[in-house]
Each structure stands twice: as C-alpha cells, then as structure tokens.
Enzyme design. Structure first.
Site, PDB file in Angstrom:
ATOM      1  CG  ASP A  38      31.502 -13.943 -13.402  1.00 16.55           C
ATOM      2  OD1 ASP A  38      31.410 -15.158 -13.124  1.00 16.55           O
ATOM      3  OD2 ASP A  38      30.782 -13.364 -14.236  1.00 16.55           O
ATOM      4  CD  GLU A 115      13.825 -41.681  -2.434  1.00 15.04           C
ATOM      5  OE1 GLU A 115      14.002 -41.401  -1.240  1.00 15.04           O
ATOM      6  OE2 GLU A 115      14.714 -42.073  -3.200  1.00 15.04           O
ATOM      7  CE  LYS A 117      12.585 -45.454 -11.731  1.00 12.35           C
ATOM      8  NZ  LYS A 117      13.244 -44.952 -12.916  1.00 12.35           N
ATOM      9  CG  ASP A 119      13.081 -39.435 -16.836  1.00 13.78           C
ATOM     10  OD1 ASP A 119      13.855 -40.399 -16.984  1.00 13.78           O
ATOM     11  OD2 ASP A 119      12.254 -39.086 -17.685  1.00 13.78           O
ATOM     12  NE  ARG A 138      21.400 -49.383 -12.757  1.00 10.02           N
ATOM     13  CZ  ARG A 138      21.115 -50.440 -13.494  1.00 10.02           C
ATOM     14  NH1 ARG A 138      21.349 -50.416 -14.777  1.00 10.02           N
ATOM     15  NH2 ARG A 138      20.602 -51.514 -12.950  1.00 10.02           N
ATOM     16  CE1 TYR A 224      19.445 -44.050  -5.967  1.00 10.07           C
ATOM     17  CE2 TYR A 224      19.050 -42.271  -7.513  1.00 10.07           C
ATOM     18  CZ  TYR A 224      19.468 -43.562  -7.255  1.00 10.07           C
ATOM     19  OH  TYR A 224      19.911 -44.349  -8.268  1.00 10.07           O
ATOM     20  CE  LYS A 309       9.662 -46.193 -14.549  1.00  9.46           C
ATOM     21  NZ  LYS A 309       9.735 -46.780 -15.835  1.00  9.46           N
ATOM     22  CB  CYS A 403      10.206 -44.604 -52.612  1.00 10.20           C
ATOM     23  SG  CYS A 403      11.388 -44.025 -51.384  1.00 10.20           S
ATOM     24  CB  CYS A 406      14.652 -43.026 -54.339  1.00 10.61           C
ATOM     25  SG  CYS A 406      13.790 -44.605 -54.225  1.00 10.61           S
ATOM     26  CB  CYS A 421      11.496 -47.868 -51.039  1.00  8.51           C
ATOM     27  SG  CYS A 421      12.766 -47.410 -52.216  1.00  8.51           S
ATOM     28  CB  CYS A 426      16.175 -45.851 -51.486  1.00  5.13           C
ATOM     29  SG  CYS A 426      15.138 -44.611 -50.694  1.00  5.13           S
TER      30      CYS A 426
HETATM   31  S1  IVH Z   1      16.821 -46.346  -5.673  1.00  4.89           S
HETATM   32  C1  IVH Z   1      18.183 -50.565  -5.393  1.00  4.89           C
HETATM   33  N1  IVH Z   1      15.696 -43.982  -5.876  1.00  4.89           N
HETATM   34  O1  IVH Z   1      15.962 -45.574 -11.219  1.00  4.89           O
HETATM   35  C2  IVH Z   1      17.736 -49.175  -5.424  1.00  4.89           C
HETATM   36  N2  IVH Z   1      16.499 -44.989  -7.852  1.00  4.89           N
HETATM   37  O2  IVH Z   1      15.393 -48.575 -11.994  1.00  4.89           O
HETATM   38  C3  IVH Z   1      17.910 -48.580  -6.738  1.00  4.89           C
HETATM   39  N3  IVH Z   1      16.199 -43.649  -9.858  1.00  4.89           N
HETATM   40  O3  IVH Z   1      18.973 -46.496 -12.328  1.00  4.89           O
HETATM   41  C4  IVH Z   1      17.797 -47.186  -6.867  1.00  4.89           C
HETATM   42  N4  IVH Z   1      15.226 -41.946  -8.890  1.00  4.89           N
HETATM   43  O4  IVH Z   1      19.119 -44.297 -11.044  1.00  4.89           O
HETATM   44  C5  IVH Z   1      16.288 -44.984  -6.531  1.00  4.89           C
HETATM   45  N5  IVH Z   1      14.687 -41.901  -5.879  1.00  4.89           N
HETATM   46  C6  IVH Z   1      15.282 -42.887  -6.540  1.00  4.89           C
HETATM   47  C7  IVH Z   1      15.487 -42.852  -7.934  1.00  4.89           C
HETATM   48  C8  IVH Z   1      16.113 -43.930  -8.549  1.00  4.89           C
HETATM   49  C9  IVH Z   1      15.663 -42.434 -10.040  1.00  4.89           C
HETATM   50  C10 IVH Z   1      16.784 -44.481 -10.938  1.00  4.89           C
HETATM   51  C11 IVH Z   1      18.101 -45.095 -10.578  1.00  4.89           C
HETATM   52  C12 IVH Z   1      18.117 -46.447 -11.256  1.00  4.89           C
HETATM   53  C13 IVH Z   1      16.729 -46.617 -11.722  1.00  4.89           C
HETATM   54  C14 IVH Z   1      16.230 -47.943 -11.152  1.00  4.89           C
END
Ligand code: IVH
Length: 671
Positions: A38, A115, A117, A119, A138, A224, A309, A403, A406, A421, A426
């Site tokens: 700071d 790697e 994914k 979120d 995006r 990434y 997933k 309902c 109301c 309803c 309402c």
């Molecule tokens: S590679 C063509 N790597 O997932 C390659 N995507 O459905 C596309 N995402 O909107 C992306 N982690 O933002 C890649 N380690 C990762 C990721 C990743 C999250 C997201 C990405 C994209 C969505 C694809």
C-alpha cells in the site's frame, strides 16, 4: 525531485509493484506485507498526481479501473475460438482416442496433455510489442466483446511482458471458491441474489461497463493456449507462457497414450476439490501441434481435443417443506426446501420436484431424506427418497388448491401434469415473468435477482415488464428498499440502461416468453421483422403474411405472436416498452451519438486492424460508414495498397484523406 528523477522512480515503482502482483497472484508467494504494498502504491499515485503524463495505461495505478463506457464494442477475431466436444463416459473418451489414432494413421501411441477444465469465463488477451492491447470475451467464438479495461484490473494479468511480437492468448477468468463465498455473503447482505456458481460470477464481473466495479471483484486469469506458435507442442507452449510471467494453471500432465491419460483423469477427479478454483472436467489435448494440424476441426470443435466432464455430485439431505413456485404462465412447480448442503461448489437449500406427478411417483414427503444432485451442475433436483430414513407419521404431500401468491383457486389443464394459477395479474406470475425477461438469454439485466424482483413487485414499483425501464426515475424509492445502498442502485440502473438500448429484437421477443417462441424462433422472426415498432405497426393480414413466409414458423407460433399484439393488455404493455425508450440494437446503431456524430468515413486499402472492427469503432462513436466516397463523406481512411480512383474521388468530393494512425487519434479523442 527533478524530472528525470521522477521518471526513474516512477519506472522503479511500476516494476516493483508488478513484481509483487506477480508473486502474490501468479506464484501465490507474497514477497511483501500488505502495508508495504500500500505504501508503494500510494507513492506511485502521488507521483502521478504531480506528473500526470506518467499515468500511462500500463501503470499499476490504472488497475483500479477507468470510468464507465456506454456499451461494449464488438471485437471480431481473426482466428476463431472453438469450443470443445464433450465426453460424459469413459467409452466416449475411448472413442475419441480411437478417432485420433485412426486420423493419425500410425501405430504409435499419441502423446496427450491432460489438464483441468476450468469453470469460468473464456477470454482472449492480446499483447503487442510487450503491452496488453486488447481483451475480449468469447462471444460466439468469432465475435466477442471488448473487455480490455476490465481485464486490466485483474492483477494476475501482466500489463507488460517481455515478448516483442504479437501474442494472442486464450484462457479462462476464474474466481476462487473462497472469494466467491465472500462476494456472495456481501451480496446476500445487500439483498442481492448470490451468484449461482463461479462461472456466473466471473462472466458477470467481466461484463461490467464500469471497470471500477470489476476491480473490486477478486478475479484471476489462467491462460491455457496461444494462437501464435511458440513451441512444437502444447506442453512447450504452456512452459513458454509461464516463462513469460503469464499465469497458467500448471496442472497439465503429458500422458503417453490413452491409459496414462485415464489414470491422470481418475487421480484428478479425486483431488480436484483441493484446488482453490472450480473445475468441471479434464481437457484431453493432443500434444504435438503438427499432429493437431493434421487432424483439423469440424465446424464446431477441434478433432484433437475433448472435454471429459465429471458426473454431478450427489448428496443426501432432509426435506423441511414442500412449496409451490408460480411460473410466468401460472404453472405451479413443486419445490423442496432442504436442510442446506454444499453441492458441487455451492450451498443448496431448494431443489425442484418438477411437477405434481413426479412428487407423487417419487412420493416425496416433508421430513424425508432425499438424494439431491445438480442438473448440468446448476439446477438442484431431488433424485430419490431414502425410504429407510422416513420418519414415523410422514404424510403424502397434498397439492395446493389455491395459488400461493394470489390465493386464486388453481386449475388443472386437461392433458397437462401442471396446476395453473389462472389469474393474469397474479404477482407471483409477474415476478417469474420479470425474472425470465431479464435473464442472460433475453434482456440480460445484470444484478436483478429474485430477492430484488420480489421487492420491486411487492412495493408496486414494477407492475409490468415495461416498468423495469422506468426505475431510473424512481431512484429514491429504490434506495428505500431493503438493503439497497447507493452503489447497488447505481449498478442496477447501469445494467437496466444497457439493456434498454443494447439488446437485439430477438432477445426482446424471447424475453416476452410468448408460448412457442423461444430464442431460436425469435431469431427467425427477427430476420423478417426488424424491431418492435414494425411488429406493432402491422395489421393482422400483413403480419400473418410475413410470418407465413418464414419456413419454420407454423400456425401455432404465428397465432401466439398475433394474439400477443392483438390482446389489449399485452399490446398496451408492448407499446409501453416503446414509450419507455426500449430500443433494440439495430435501431440503436443508427442513433448513436458520440464524438464522431456528423462525420462519415469511407475505408479503403488494407488496414492493420480488421475492417469490421474499425467500422464498429467508428459506429459506436456515432460516425457513419460510406461504402464509397460520395458528396458529404468527411474522411477517406487509407490503409496499404490504395487505388488511385478512391484518392481522386476524395480530392474531388472534398473528403479529407487520413491514415489509420490519424483515425486512431480521432477515435480516442474525448467527446
Ligand atoms: S481449450 C479449441 N482448455 O472450455 C480449444 N478450454 O468448451 C478450446 N476451458 O470456452 C479450448 N478450461 O474457455 C481449453 N484447459 C482448458 C479449458 C478450456 C476451460 C473452456 C474454454 C471454452 C470451453 C470449451
């Protein structure tokens, strides 16, 4: 201090502060105390107050965000951002591996990189000559929104890197679980809806017009990938990015062949909750960039990568009560109120029971222990009852006769599982209609959550959908609402203003929630009918003819639209939307007022930036685009390889000839 000394100290402070940011946000290893940070920061700000020309865009002082803009500028990217194909089972993942090996036509095992994914919200960030120049969401992959000012506020993103050429990075904006909990506590305390998950929190925070508000959100970026080729392999690219001081997830693993990859996936699934941020799977990517090129892509996905997933988490909890929610069409949905449990990253206290038949067939009772999971990791639902734990005296649920909002007697529509309803005014239906109208897929009013909608309807501030746009005149009344501070009111009004002039007609149509008119149908209709005013101006005959001309619009849909414009109360509401100034995007474009209003531009030759982007820059500042130089064209903007005829035309018609640099200066000048 003399001027050169000022400059030297300034550069030193910038360097040191950015070094601290890097250690804190990228390496998770702070090297100074908060107090020392700071102190340095205040010294920097004091220096810049004295010598304002030192306050350049890449000064750490600018991470607090710049003043709000009026809308997001669209960015069309040269290389599209693809999305990923999904696999939900090991078999589907094996199929992917088989397709890859067949595609490569060789016997050897391919190297994959596995790697997390992440979120969060996808992002593209461009550095040119070492400086961060552009960041965009995006969007639909080809076109995103310019969120450069917001990204600059994220302290893990370096403002400068040691790389001379252009670098276009792809990554994810994430928010740590702990930080999300803190934000949500504050939101609930202010009477705002908490973010349902880190993804919503990240993308909502990125898309704030006022970057000063983004600066207050604890966002982080993890890269990434990179469009330009930095190495021969994906792993090499990630290493290179980290060397440049860019934040990466550093959880990648090179796996020789599918079995090794599967091993990583299982191990990762067990440990992923220990990461500070949310992940919803593992991305498996072919490591060799040459092999990737060989496989190519389909129209939507690369053939060299897939997202595996994870299955949704399930947990058991107790049903405290079963209530009925009123939807916008009046349909009643039974909902179980639960003892709160943490599930896939959020605390769940309600779960849908879908409809009456479902409650009956699962025989869910108050006091029961039930298994809950999140559908698509978002909407919690009751899967089954644990009958072994049913308490004595638990009785079957009796469906409501009136309902809950109301008190009108409810009706069962023939052939439908739902009770309704029937009262068109309402308050419960209105609340649900406003909720639907203001969601992301429709008018997208950020910050208008259920709790606030309840208050707006109950206080009488909003009596129909159009009233949402009259709230700007009711600031004092908004401040009187429970836990609405000046800041949240301003944030809300900003979001409403954006929606009032910035949404396309198909989103407005979607938001009205007419029967059979979802977003796909709305888009079809908007191709024929440009805006709400045109829709209302047509008589039955003209409108029927327009709709009949559309391929996929059958009589049911046409009737739904016709009855909306003919039914007097609905028509009155639609007319009111126009009266309160709702302008869909196409109308708005023609009416933008900005520093370039009154000037027109013709662009010729090859420009450094994509031409659509330059045109959008001009239009969003009020300028007009002419396709050729004509009488009244103010400027001819020239890139490389300009033909003589255009220049001669400009000279003859009195248009000023300027190059891209001069245009840039016009674009950045203040109004
Ligand atoms: S590679 C063509 N790597 O997932 C390659 N995507 O459905 C596309 N995402 O909107 C992306 N982690 O933002 C890649 N380690 C990762 C990721 C990743 C999250 C997201 C990405 C994209 C969505 C694809």
């Amino acid at each position: 201090m003399s001027e050169p000394t000022f400059r030297k100290r300034h550069a030193e402070l910038c360097r040191v502060l950015e070094e601290h940011n890097y250690r804190y946000y990228v390496q998770d290893a702070p090297s100074v105390s908060d107090a020392e940070y700071d102190r340095l920061f205040r010294e920097l700000v004091a220096l810049e107050t004295e010598q304002p020309e030192l306050r350049t865009q890449d000064s750490p002082s600018q991470r607090v965000g710049v003043t709000p803009r009026e809308g997001f500028v669209k960015v069309r990217r040269a290389v599209r951002m693809y999305s990923l194909d999904n696999a939900f089972s090991e078999d589907e993942l094996r199929d992917f591996d088989r397709r890859v090996r067949e595609g490569l036509g060789r016997d050897h095992l391919p190297d994959y990189v596995a790697e997390p994914k992440l979120d969060g919200a996808s992002i593209e960030v461009t550095y040119e000559h070492g400086a961060l120049t552009l960041a965009s969401t995006r969007g639909d992959g080809e076109t995103g929104e310019d969120v450069t000012a917001n990204i600059r506020t994220i302290r893990s993103t370096p403002l400068r890197i040691a790389h001379a050429g252009k670098l276009t990075l792809r990554g994810e904006v994430v928010i740590h679980r702990e930080d999300l909990a803190t934000i949500n506590e504050a939101r609930v305390a202010r009477g705002e809806e908490p973010f349902a998950n880190p993804r919503n929190a990240a993308s909502g925070s990125l898309r704030l017009l006022d970057a000063r508000l983004t600066a207050e959100r604890p966002l982080r970026v993890l890269f990434y990938d990179c469009v330009e080729r930095l190495a021969k392999s994906h792993h090499g690219t990630l290493v290179k990015l980290a060397e440049l001081g860019l934040p990466t997830h550093r959880k990648e693993r090179v796996c020789h062949g599918f079995d090794e990859a599967l091993h990583y996936i299982h191990a990762f699934e067990r440990t992923r909750h220990a990461l500070p941020y949310e992940t919803d799977g593992v991305v498996l990517k072919l490591d060799s960039l040459e092999e990737r090129t060989h496989l190519g892509q389909t129209s939507r996905f690369p053939r060299w990568a897939i997202a595996y997933k994870f299955a949704a988490e399930r947990k058991e909890t107790k049903v405290r009560a079963i209530v009925a929610d009123v939807g916008r069409t009046g349909a009643l949905t039974p909902v179980a109120e639960l003892d709160p449990i943490a599930l896939s990253g959020t605390v769940v206290s309600r779960a849908t029971l879908h409809n009456l038949d479902n409650v009956r067939s699962k025989d869910v009772r108050v006091g029961d222990s039930v298994l809950v999971e999140k559908a698509g990791e978002i909407i919690p639902q009751v899967i089954e009852v644990n009958l072994d734990k049913r308490p004595d005296g638990a009785v079957p649920w009796l469906s409501p006769t009136h309902c809950p909002a109301c008190a009108s007697p409810v009706k069962r529509i023939d052939g439908e599982a739902a009770l309704r309803c029937p009262n068109p005014s309402c308050p419960g239906r209105l609340k649900a209609a406003i909720f639907y109208f203001t969601r992301r897929t429709a008018m997208d009013v950020d910050g208008l959550g259920r709790v606030l909608i309840d208050q707006l309807v109950e206080s009488g501030l909003v009596r129909d959908l159009a009233d949402v746009f009259t709230l700007a005149n009711k600031r004092a009344a908004l401040l009187d609402l429970d836990r609405m501070a000046a800041k949240s009111v301003d944030g809300l009004l900003n979001a409403i203003e954006l929606a009032r002039i910035g949404r396309s007609f198909d989103r407005l149509l979607t938001g009205l929630g007419l029967p059979h008119v979802g977003s796909v149908v709305a888009r079809l209709i908007a191709e024929k009918i440009p805006d709400l005013a045109s829709l209302l101006a047509m008589d039955r005959e003209a409108l029927s003819a327009q709709l009949a001309a559309l391929d996929r619009i059958g009589p049911k849909i046409a009737e739904s639209i016709l009855s909306a414009v003919e039914d007097p109360p609905q028509r009155a509401m639609l007319e009111k939307l126009l009266k309160v100034g709702v302008q869909t995007e196409s109308q708005h474009k023609q009416q933008v007022v900005g520093p370039l209003t009154g000037s027109s531009f013709c662009i010729t030759g090859t420009l450094k930036k994509p031409r659509e982007e330059v045109a959008a820059d001009i239009q969003t500042r009020g300028g007009e685009i002419h396709s050729s130089v004509k009488k009244g064209t103010t400027y001819l903007v020239t890139g490389d390889k300009v033909g003589r005829t255009k220049i001669e035309a400009a000279e003859k018609k009195g248009a000023k000839i300027i190059d891209e640099g001069a245009l840039e200066r016009l674009l950045t000048q203040e109004a």
